[in-house]
Motif scaffolding. Structure first.
Motif, PDB file in Angstrom:
ATOM      1  N   PHE A  27       1.020  -1.339  -0.058  1.00 53.00           N
ATOM      2  CA  PHE A  27       0.066   0.051  -0.105  1.00 53.00           C
ATOM      3  C   PHE A  27       1.037   1.376  -0.020  1.00 53.00           C
ATOM      4  N   TRP A  28       1.887   1.429   0.825  1.00 52.45           N
ATOM      5  CA  TRP A  28       2.706   2.451   1.099  1.00 52.45           C
ATOM      6  C   TRP A  28       3.678   2.699  -0.529  1.00 52.45           C
ATOM      7  N   CYS A  44       1.146   4.016  -3.078  1.00 53.48           N
ATOM      8  CA  CYS A  44       0.785   5.520  -2.858  1.00 53.48           C
ATOM      9  C   CYS A  44       2.255   6.225  -3.246  1.00 53.48           C
ATOM     10  N   GLN A  45       3.284   5.863  -3.019  1.00 56.37           N
ATOM     11  CA  GLN A  45       4.603   6.462  -3.691  1.00 56.37           C
ATOM     12  C   GLN A  45       4.449   6.488  -5.251  1.00 56.37           C
TER      13      GLN A  45
END
Lengths: 203, 169
Positions: A181-182, A185-186
């Motif tokens: 998820f991180w 997003c990045q």
């Protein structure tokens, strides 16, 4: 979703080790949404509440293995991932089943010959709205609880029973999900920045 | 901003859980994180709508107030001033309620603003299409009129010449 996120953040402030008197303690008790909806059925696995006690430098644990954060109001969390996040894991599993149901709905909708059928439209609308919101809501609104459960699980690494081992498995799975998820997003952020740069050079 | 929000929330939980023995350090780090978030939010590029920016700034300001109140409460813990601490406790409850209400109010205001904007755009589109149809009909009328005068001229000329004049194939 944002409200749930803020509520969780407000509630986590109660972990600060201060004697903040009854009004604030009562407020925290009333506004704590806990594990959001469904009860933690996963704790029926044998070995529940059998966590190890430890006297570490950073954490303070009681005789039952609960990590105490506030000495005055005894706010505590368990060391085991599923104790803290099991309800949400169970909700996620049921959501995934419902997600499969929405896929099934799509297949059923293809069987409808009449394109303007009202039932078909309603089924499609519910499945679309479901796909868009529920999974992300579950993950993001309980994000603070997820982080907390993961930190405590990795800090103590309880593996002394079947329940604890299954819990560790779930913790690893959720760590992968959260890292994914991180990264996602990045990547989206970089893509967005790239697009704005392209626009600015052409402008 | 999503990645920053996720990262900050993770750091907040880390600070809350790992620094439990050092309350002043804990609260100071939380205040610094709140200030950094506000500073990141200030440039206009970060958010598409002003409502989101206002929401984030308001929420972070609320949390700064709560942290400061906690700091004061902690420093007064051994002083025995119960009434002051009770007042501070109620103030913290007020700040928390204000944060929640602020979120709800901003959501409602933004919803109404978007609805108004949508209605205005619809009205504009309607007016634009009406104007376009009016213009089209005027052009058609003008063409028809021009064609009519041309026809009359041709008929006049043909009557002068005495031969039938073919307009079209």
């Amino acid at each position: 979703m944002r409200i749930l996120q803020i509520m969780a953040r407000i509630n986590f402030m109660k972990l600060i080790n201060i004697n903040y008197l009854t009004p604030l303690a009562a407020f925290y008790n009333y506004t704590d949404l806990g594990q959001f909806g469904l009860p933690n059925i996963i704790n029926k696995i044998p070995g529940f509440n059998n966590s190890q006690t430890s006297a570490e430098l950073i954490f303070k644990t009681d005789s039952q293995g609960q990590v105490i954060f506030n000495d005055y109001f005894r706010y505590s969390f368990s060391q085991v991932f599923l104790d803290n996040y099991g309800g949400i894991v169970f909700s996620s599993c049921t959501t995934l089943i419902l997600h499969l149901r929405s896929l099934l709905v799509k297949v059923v909708c293809k069987c409808f010959k009449n394109k303007n059928s009202k039932i078909k439209k309603i089924l499609m609308a519910t499945s679309h709205s479901f796909e868009k919101s529920v999974l992300i809501t579950l993950l993001v609104s309980r994000y603070s609880y997820l982080c907390s459960a993961l930190i405590l699980n990795y800090a103590f690494l309880p593996i002394n029973g079947a329940y604890q081992q299954i819990s560790l498995g779930f913790a690893i799975l959720y760590t992968i999900i959260i890292v994914f998820f991180w990264v996602l997003c990045q990547l989206l952020l970089w893509q967005k920045q790239g697009q704005t740069e392209i626009y600015s050079t052409y402008a | 901003m999503t990645i920053w929000a996720l990262f900050v929330n993770f750091i907040i939980i880390l600070v809350l859980e790992l620094l439990r023995k050092w309350v002043i350090v804990q609260l100071s780090v939380l205040i610094v994180l709140n200030v950094i978030t506000i500073l990141i939010t200030v440039p206009k590029k970060v958010f598409k709508t002003a409502a989101n920016r206002i929401t984030v700034i308001g929420t972070e300001l609320g949390f700064i107030i709560i942290n400061v109140l906690f700091l004061v409460m902690y420093s007064l813990e051994n002083s025995g001033s119960y009434q002051v601490r009770l007042g501070l406790s109620w103030s913290t409850v007020g700040a928390n309620v204000a944060i929640i209400l602020f979120q709800i109010v901003i959501k409602i205001v933004e919803f109404h603003r978007l609805r108004k904007e949508k209605k205005r755009e619809e009205r504009k589109q309607k007016q634009g299409s009406l104007k376009r149809t009016n213009d089209d009909s005027q052009i058609q009328l003008q063409k028809y009129n021009n064609f009519g005068t041309f026809k009359v001229d041709v008929e006049k000329k043909s009557s002068k010449i005495g031969k039938p004049f073919r307009l079209l194939n």
